[in-house]
Design an enzyme around this catalytic site. Structure first.
Site, PDB file in Angstrom:
ATOM      1  N   GLU A  19      12.675   2.111  13.552  1.00  0.00           N
ATOM      2  CA  GLU A  19      11.722   3.137  13.147  1.00  0.00           C
ATOM      3  C   GLU A  19      10.593   3.173  14.174  1.00  0.00           C
ATOM      4  O   GLU A  19      10.775   2.701  15.294  1.00  0.00           O
ATOM      5  CB  GLU A  19      11.188   2.857  11.739  1.00  0.00           C
ATOM      6  CG  GLU A  19      10.581   1.475  11.563  1.00  0.00           C
ATOM      7  CD  GLU A  19      10.216   1.162  10.124  1.00  0.00           C
ATOM      8  OE1 GLU A  19      10.304   2.058   9.274  1.00  0.00           O
ATOM      9  OE2 GLU A  19       9.827   0.000   9.860  1.00  0.00           O
ATOM     10  N   HIS A  21      -2.066 -21.087   0.520  1.00  0.00           N
ATOM     11  CA  HIS A  21      -0.881 -20.287   0.799  1.00  0.00           C
ATOM     12  C   HIS A  21      -0.114 -19.924  -0.466  1.00  0.00           C
ATOM     13  O   HIS A  21       0.377 -18.809  -0.595  1.00  0.00           O
ATOM     14  CB  HIS A  21       0.031 -21.017   1.784  1.00  0.00           C
ATOM     15  CG  HIS A  21      -0.434 -20.942   3.201  1.00  0.00           C
ATOM     16  ND1 HIS A  21      -1.488 -21.680   3.666  1.00  0.00           N
ATOM     17  CD2 HIS A  21      -0.014 -20.192   4.242  1.00  0.00           C
ATOM     18  CE1 HIS A  21      -1.695 -21.403   4.949  1.00  0.00           C
ATOM     19  NE2 HIS A  21      -0.807 -20.502   5.323  1.00  0.00           N
ATOM     20  N   LEU A  80      11.177   0.949   6.698  1.00  0.00           N
ATOM     21  CA  LEU A  80      10.533   1.406   5.472  1.00  0.00           C
ATOM     22  C   LEU A  80      11.268   2.666   4.999  1.00  0.00           C
ATOM     23  O   LEU A  80      11.517   3.568   5.796  1.00  0.00           O
ATOM     24  CB  LEU A  80       9.071   1.736   5.737  1.00  0.00           C
ATOM     25  CG  LEU A  80       8.290   2.169   4.497  1.00  0.00           C
ATOM     26  CD1 LEU A  80       8.016   0.970   3.601  1.00  0.00           C
ATOM     27  CD2 LEU A  80       6.992   2.850   4.894  1.00  0.00           C
ATOM     28  N   ARG A 117      -8.844 -19.798  -0.587  1.00  0.00           N
ATOM     29  CA  ARG A 117      -7.702 -19.694   0.323  1.00  0.00           C
ATOM     30  C   ARG A 117      -6.711 -20.836   0.122  1.00  0.00           C
ATOM     31  O   ARG A 117      -7.059 -22.006   0.246  1.00  0.00           O
ATOM     32  CB  ARG A 117      -8.189 -19.691   1.774  1.00  0.00           C
ATOM     33  CG  ARG A 117      -7.061 -19.442   2.770  1.00  0.00           C
ATOM     34  CD  ARG A 117      -7.538 -19.583   4.216  1.00  0.00           C
ATOM     35  NE  ARG A 117      -6.498 -19.192   5.148  1.00  0.00           N
ATOM     36  CZ  ARG A 117      -5.498 -19.965   5.540  1.00  0.00           C
ATOM     37  NH1 ARG A 117      -5.392 -21.210   5.045  1.00  0.00           N
ATOM     38  NH2 ARG A 117      -4.593 -19.524   6.392  1.00  0.00           N
ATOM     39  N   ARG A 131       7.889   3.808  -4.745  1.00  0.00           N
ATOM     40  CA  ARG A 131       7.945   2.856  -3.631  1.00  0.00           C
ATOM     41  C   ARG A 131       6.863   1.787  -3.770  1.00  0.00           C
ATOM     42  O   ARG A 131       7.085   0.611  -3.462  1.00  0.00           O
ATOM     43  CB  ARG A 131       7.819   3.593  -2.296  1.00  0.00           C
ATOM     44  CG  ARG A 131       8.052   2.716  -1.085  1.00  0.00           C
ATOM     45  CD  ARG A 131       8.130   3.515   0.193  1.00  0.00           C
ATOM     46  NE  ARG A 131       6.865   4.205   0.486  1.00  0.00           N
ATOM     47  CZ  ARG A 131       6.677   4.983   1.553  1.00  0.00           C
ATOM     48  NH1 ARG A 131       7.677   5.178   2.416  1.00  0.00           N
ATOM     49  NH2 ARG A 131       5.523   5.577   1.771  1.00  0.00           N
ATOM     50  N   LYS A 176       6.376  -2.148   1.915  1.00  0.00           N
ATOM     51  CA  LYS A 176       5.221  -1.527   2.566  1.00  0.00           C
ATOM     52  C   LYS A 176       4.027  -2.487   2.502  1.00  0.00           C
ATOM     53  O   LYS A 176       3.018  -2.255   1.830  1.00  0.00           O
ATOM     54  CB  LYS A 176       4.895  -0.173   1.930  1.00  0.00           C
ATOM     55  CG  LYS A 176       4.108   0.765   2.849  1.00  0.00           C
ATOM     56  CD  LYS A 176       4.101   2.174   2.292  1.00  0.00           C
ATOM     57  CE  LYS A 176       3.246   3.127   3.112  1.00  0.00           C
ATOM     58  NZ  LYS A 176       3.759   3.389   4.450  1.00  0.00           N
ATOM     59  N   TYR A 200       0.822  -1.208   0.000  1.00  0.00           N
ATOM     60  CA  TYR A 200       0.000   0.000   0.000  1.00  0.00           C
ATOM     61  C   TYR A 200       0.854   1.254   0.000  1.00  0.00           C
ATOM     62  O   TYR A 200       2.070   1.204   0.231  1.00  0.00           O
ATOM     63  CB  TYR A 200      -0.934   0.008   1.215  1.00  0.00           C
ATOM     64  CG  TYR A 200      -0.263   0.353   2.528  1.00  0.00           C
ATOM     65  CD1 TYR A 200      -0.375   1.628   3.071  1.00  0.00           C
ATOM     66  CD2 TYR A 200       0.500  -0.585   3.234  1.00  0.00           C
ATOM     67  CE1 TYR A 200       0.234   1.965   4.276  1.00  0.00           C
ATOM     68  CE2 TYR A 200       1.109  -0.266   4.429  1.00  0.00           C
ATOM     69  CZ  TYR A 200       0.977   1.006   4.950  1.00  0.00           C
ATOM     70  OH  TYR A 200       1.596   1.330   6.131  1.00  0.00           O
TER      71      TYR A 200
END
Length: 280
Positions: A177, A102, A201, A100, A52, A145, A33
């Site tokens: 961070e 993996h 990040l 679903r 990014r 991110k 995101y």
């Protein structure tokens, strides 16, 4: 509109939007995101955020089904529908929709694009933040991110419960961070910040502050620093796309920073100037 949501070409008031249960965000947080602010119809630092975004997706082998130009057009088309002049913008891409499992879904499964917009302004960086800390137990790809933010959620809730503005992560004694910000220090006139390795990040605001320092003759040291150095720093600065450049005043009730306000003022004024110039 006051709020606006978007999912794969469909949009409407955010509160009315729904997504498929089998979107891989629901089970795995399988996506990446970005978020930034817009003002007067201009999206701030969009190029850097898109750089990014595409890099994060590439590191997770997610193929974004739009070019940078197409995604830019979608964001600006949505922004034009908003009523307010100052907007918070969030977008994410997930690996797609499928039952679903993996492993990745079947070849040819298209990634899903989510966007939402709501009224939003940058924080008041004139107010110093109280901080707390937490051991950084996240995985070793913090440079991506990713949507997987549960440790960050727990850290942010700890800060909230203690009346603090942020929670500082550290691995052992080395500061990385914050829950949803970068953290840097100033000591003896030097701006020191953790290098952009896999432990943090690569913050857009952090990047801008580093450049502002270089443009204004403030030395920059991009090497790891410790909690002891943070406690002894002349200033501790929390930076993000919404906080901008926010100095700190406390760590777990102990006073910190406040010894180089003139340098903090330079960074704040130059960053705000950059924001205002790009969003005229």
């Amino acid at each position: 509109m006051k709020t606006l949501g978007y999912y794969n070409g469909n949009y409407g008031p955010l509160e009315e939007m729904t997504v498929p249960m089998n979107d891989r965000a629901c089970y795995f947080g399988d996506g990446v995101y970005e978020a930034t602010l817009a003002k007067n119809g201009k999206i701030f630092a969009l190029k850097e955020h898109l750089d990014r975004f595409f890099n994060s997706a590439g590191l997770l082998k997610i193929e974004i089904p739009y070019t940078r130009e197409e995604l830019t057009s979608i964001l600006y088309d949505m922004l034009a529908k908003m009523d307010d002049s100052e907007i918070f913008i969030y977008w994410q891409v997930t690996r797609g929709t499928g039952i679903r499992q993996h492993q990745f879904p079947a070849a040819g499964t298209k990634a899903n694009l989510w966007i939402f917009m709501k009224p939003g302004k940058h924080g008041d960086s004139s107010k110093r933040l109280k901080l707390t800390d937490m051991e950084d137990t996240r995985f070793l790809h913090c440079n991506i991110k990713t949507l997987n933010l549960l440790p960050n959620v727990m850290a942010a809730e700890k800060a909230e419960s203690m009346g603090c503005g942020e929670c500082v992560f550290h691995r052992g004694d080395v500061v990385t961070e914050c829950a949803h910000s970068n953290v840097s220090i100033i000591k003896d006139g030097v701006f020191k910040t953790h290098p952009t390795d896999h432990y943090i990040l690569p913050g857009i605001t952090r990047m801008h502050l580093v450049q502002i320092c270089k443009d204004n003759g403030i030395p920059v040291d991009e090497t790891p620093f410790t909690m002891e150095e943070l406690m002894d720093a002349d200033e501790v600065i929390v930076s993000s796309s919404t906080k901008f450049c926010a100095p700190a005043c406390e760590m777990n009730g102990t006073p910190i920073g406040g010894k180089a306000p003139e340098l903090v003022k330079i960074l704040q004024e130059k960053y705000l100037e950059k924001f205002e110039n790009e969003t005229k």
